[in-house]
Design a protein around this motif. Structure first.
Motif, short mmCIF file in Angstrom:
data_model
loop_
_atom_site.label_atom_id
_atom_site.label_comp_id
_atom_site.label_asym_id
_atom_site.label_seq_id
_atom_site.Cartn_x
_atom_site.Cartn_y
_atom_site.Cartn_z
N VAL A 178 0.84 -1.20 0.00
CA VAL A 178 0.00 0.00 0.00
C VAL A 178 0.87 1.25 0.00
O VAL A 178 0.63 2.20 -0.76
CB VAL A 178 -0.94 0.01 1.22
N SER A 179 1.91 1.26 0.82
CA SER A 179 2.78 2.44 0.91
C SER A 179 3.53 2.69 -0.39
O SER A 179 3.86 3.84 -0.72
CB SER A 179 3.76 2.29 2.07
N ILE A 180 3.79 1.63 -1.16
CA ILE A 180 4.52 1.77 -2.43
C ILE A 180 3.62 2.28 -3.54
O ILE A 180 4.02 3.15 -4.34
CB ILE A 180 5.13 0.41 -2.84
N PHE A 181 2.38 1.80 -3.59
CA PHE A 181 1.52 2.10 -4.73
C PHE A 181 0.46 3.16 -4.45
O PHE A 181 -0.17 3.66 -5.39
CB PHE A 181 0.86 0.81 -5.24
N ALA A 182 0.27 3.55 -3.18
CA ALA A 182 -0.67 4.62 -2.86
C ALA A 182 0.05 5.97 -2.91
O ALA A 182 1.26 6.04 -3.18
CB ALA A 182 -1.29 4.38 -1.49
N HIS A 183 -0.69 7.03 -2.64
CA HIS A 183 -0.11 8.37 -2.69
C HIS A 183 -0.52 9.16 -1.46
O HIS A 183 -1.50 8.83 -0.77
CB HIS A 183 -0.57 9.11 -3.96
N GLY A 184 0.21 10.22 -1.17
CA GLY A 184 -0.14 11.14 -0.11
C GLY A 184 -0.18 10.52 1.27
O GLY A 184 0.62 9.64 1.60
N ALA A 185 -1.16 10.96 2.07
CA ALA A 185 -1.25 10.51 3.46
C ALA A 185 -1.49 9.02 3.57
O ALA A 185 -1.03 8.38 4.53
CB ALA A 185 -2.37 11.28 4.18
N THR A 186 -2.20 8.42 2.61
CA THR A 186 -2.47 6.98 2.67
C THR A 186 -1.16 6.19 2.67
O THR A 186 -0.97 5.26 3.47
CB THR A 186 -3.33 6.54 1.47
N ALA A 187 -0.24 6.58 1.79
CA ALA A 187 1.06 5.90 1.72
C ALA A 187 1.85 6.11 3.00
O ALA A 187 2.43 5.16 3.56
CB ALA A 187 1.85 6.41 0.52
N ALA A 188 1.87 7.33 3.52
CA ALA A 188 2.67 7.64 4.71
C ALA A 188 2.13 6.91 5.94
O ALA A 188 2.90 6.33 6.73
CB ALA A 188 2.68 9.14 4.96
N TYR A 189 0.81 6.90 6.11
CA TYR A 189 0.25 6.27 7.31
C TYR A 189 0.28 4.75 7.22
O TYR A 189 0.36 4.06 8.25
CB TYR A 189 -1.16 6.80 7.58
N ALA A 190 0.23 4.20 6.01
CA ALA A 190 0.41 2.75 5.87
C ALA A 190 1.80 2.35 6.33
O ALA A 190 1.98 1.34 7.03
CB ALA A 190 0.20 2.33 4.41
N LEU A 191 2.79 3.19 5.99
CA LEU A 191 4.16 2.90 6.43
C LEU A 191 4.31 3.07 7.93
O LEU A 191 5.02 2.30 8.59
CB LEU A 191 5.14 3.83 5.69
N MET A 192 3.62 4.05 8.52
CA MET A 192 3.69 4.24 9.97
C MET A 192 3.06 3.09 10.74
O MET A 192 3.35 2.90 11.92
CB MET A 192 3.01 5.56 10.35
N ALA A 193 2.19 2.31 10.08
CA ALA A 193 1.55 1.17 10.76
C ALA A 193 2.47 -0.05 10.82
O ALA A 193 2.27 -0.95 11.64
CB ALA A 193 0.25 0.79 10.04
#
Length: 423
Positions: free
Chosen positions: A318-333
């Protein structure tokens, strides 16, 4: 009961050491972008910060295990704290000289001290109680490692990062003297924080020096010959060493470039990114340690490891293929589900090894060298793709797939002990 009481104070003191190496590892996501600015580095060059730390683990782990085998747990702790303190003090002249090589040497020395501490503390904690609950006990002690994990980026973001982020064009427009003054200011930001860290380390060293730490002898301890490469005849140890290599690589890679990643996907300022990494991702890591210890009362450790590896692969995609806050917060999880991995792999690897636990611990600590290579690969991918750090996160996703394979092999073969419900 008396034996348990005798173990209480050593357990508390040794658990306090988990904070120190957690701070070392989790300050790197701050040092990487900071020294990238101060020393004007590429992504690949900045990743050498991780390489210096984890090559220190690789080269010192066996000598640390040998030292512990011959001289015992307490002397290993004292020597490790001494090295750690010396390395932190060296940050002051490194900053004054604005020498990246000097910083790397100082980090190597700190890592060497942390290697002694970690080589001693992990197996020692597993021996301080019932063998059947070793994974649970180690996860509990590692929970306090999580405290250092979330405090390091918050403290580092506040006291090391300046918040000044010049563009390449702005730097090029500066006069040579103005540029030199700015870079010296950035480098000097590390001085006071590392002086404070050194003072804390030497206080802990004094405390251990005056405290009685009992040695624990194995029933099968016979001779020095047990300290050998023959320990790799145990298949579960071989698998654990490989899994730990890829786990530490993924853990370091995920965190080290988060500030760069958040800037890339949503233009987040460095201080904001550092605060979010500490207050969200690393708090999740700490909470994950405590909840993981609880879950292991009901779920086999290897099975929980499998589940968490699967979830992290999904989050990274998700963090690789999403954009913006979605990618950042997926990585923070991701750190929440990384939380149990190191201690669980470690405990599975040394299960039922007796006196060979000491040498096995050294090899498992050596496998931490994975943290030296994965960030370099990620940095190289970023540099080769014009700074696309998002794409580089495919590397830790692959690492978690390797961990999943190890966890499944341990679960299906029943090589991990069912953790008893102690209610």
């Amino acid at each position: 009961m008396k034996k348990s009481n005798n173990y209480l104070l050593p357990f508390v003191l040794v658990t306090s050491l988990f904070f120190l190496w957690a701070f070392l590892h989790n300050i790197n996501p701050i040092l990487i972008p900071h020294l990238k600015k101060a020393c004007r580095l590429t992504d690949t060059e900045s990743a050498l910060i991780d390489s210096a730390v984890y090559l220190g683990y690789f080269t010192i782990a066996l000598p640390a295990g040998w030292f512990m085998h011959h001289y015992g747990y307490k002397k290993g702790i004292l020597f490790g704290l001494l090295l750690y303190g010396i390395g932190t003090i060296l940050f002051v002249p490194a900053a004054s000289a604005r020498s990246y090589e000097f910083f790397l040497v100082a980090l190597f020395i700190i890592a060497s001290g942390a290697t002694f501490l970690e080589t001693v503390a992990n197996p020692y904690i597993t021996k301080l109680g019932d063998k059947a609950t070793a994974e649970q006990r180690l996860n509990f002690a590692q929970s306090f490692n999580g405290v250092g994990a979330f405090l390091a980026p918050i403290i580092g973001g506040k006291f090391i990062l300046s918040g000044i982020e010049h563009t390449p064009q702005e730097l090029a427009a500066m006069t040579p003297q103005a540029l030199s003054d700015y870079l010296s200011f950035e480098a000097g930001m590390v001085k006071i924080p590392y002086i404070v860290i050194a003072a804390i380390v030497f206080v802990v060293l004094a405390l251990f020096f005056v405290t009685h730490i009992p040695e624990i002898k194995e029933a099968d301890e016979k001779s020095e010959s047990s300290f050998s490469w023959k320990v790799f005849r145990h298949k579960h140890l071989r698998g654990a060493v490989i899994a730990e290599f890829f786990y530490v690589g993924s853990q370091v890679g995920v965190g080290s470039f988060f500030i760069r990643f958040s800037k890339y996907v949503m233009n987040m300022p460095e201080k904001d990114a550092a605060f979010r990494w500490g207050s969200i991702a690393m708090v999740g890591f700490m909470v994950g340690r405590f909840t993981g210890t609880f879950f292991m009362k009901y779920i086999r450790p290897a099975r929980l490891l499998s589940l968490y590896a699967c979830i992290n692969i999904i989050l990274l995609l998700v963090s690789i293929f999403a954009h913006g806050a979605t990618a950042a917060y997926a990585l923070m999880a991701v750190p929440f589900f990384m939380s149990i991995m190191f201690p669980t792999i470690f405990a599975l690897g040394i299960k039922d090894l007796g006196e060979e636990t000491k040498i096995a611990s050294s090899f498992l600590v050596m496998s931490i060298v994975g943290g030296a290579f994965v960030p370099l690969v990620m940095g190289k991918i970023s540099d080769l793709t014009g700074g696309n750090i998002q794409l580089a996160y495919l590397v830790p996703a692959i690492c978690f797939a390797v961990i999943l394979f190890f966890a499944r092999s341990q679960d299906t073969k029943g090589n991990n002990v069912q953790v008893k419900n102690t209610h």
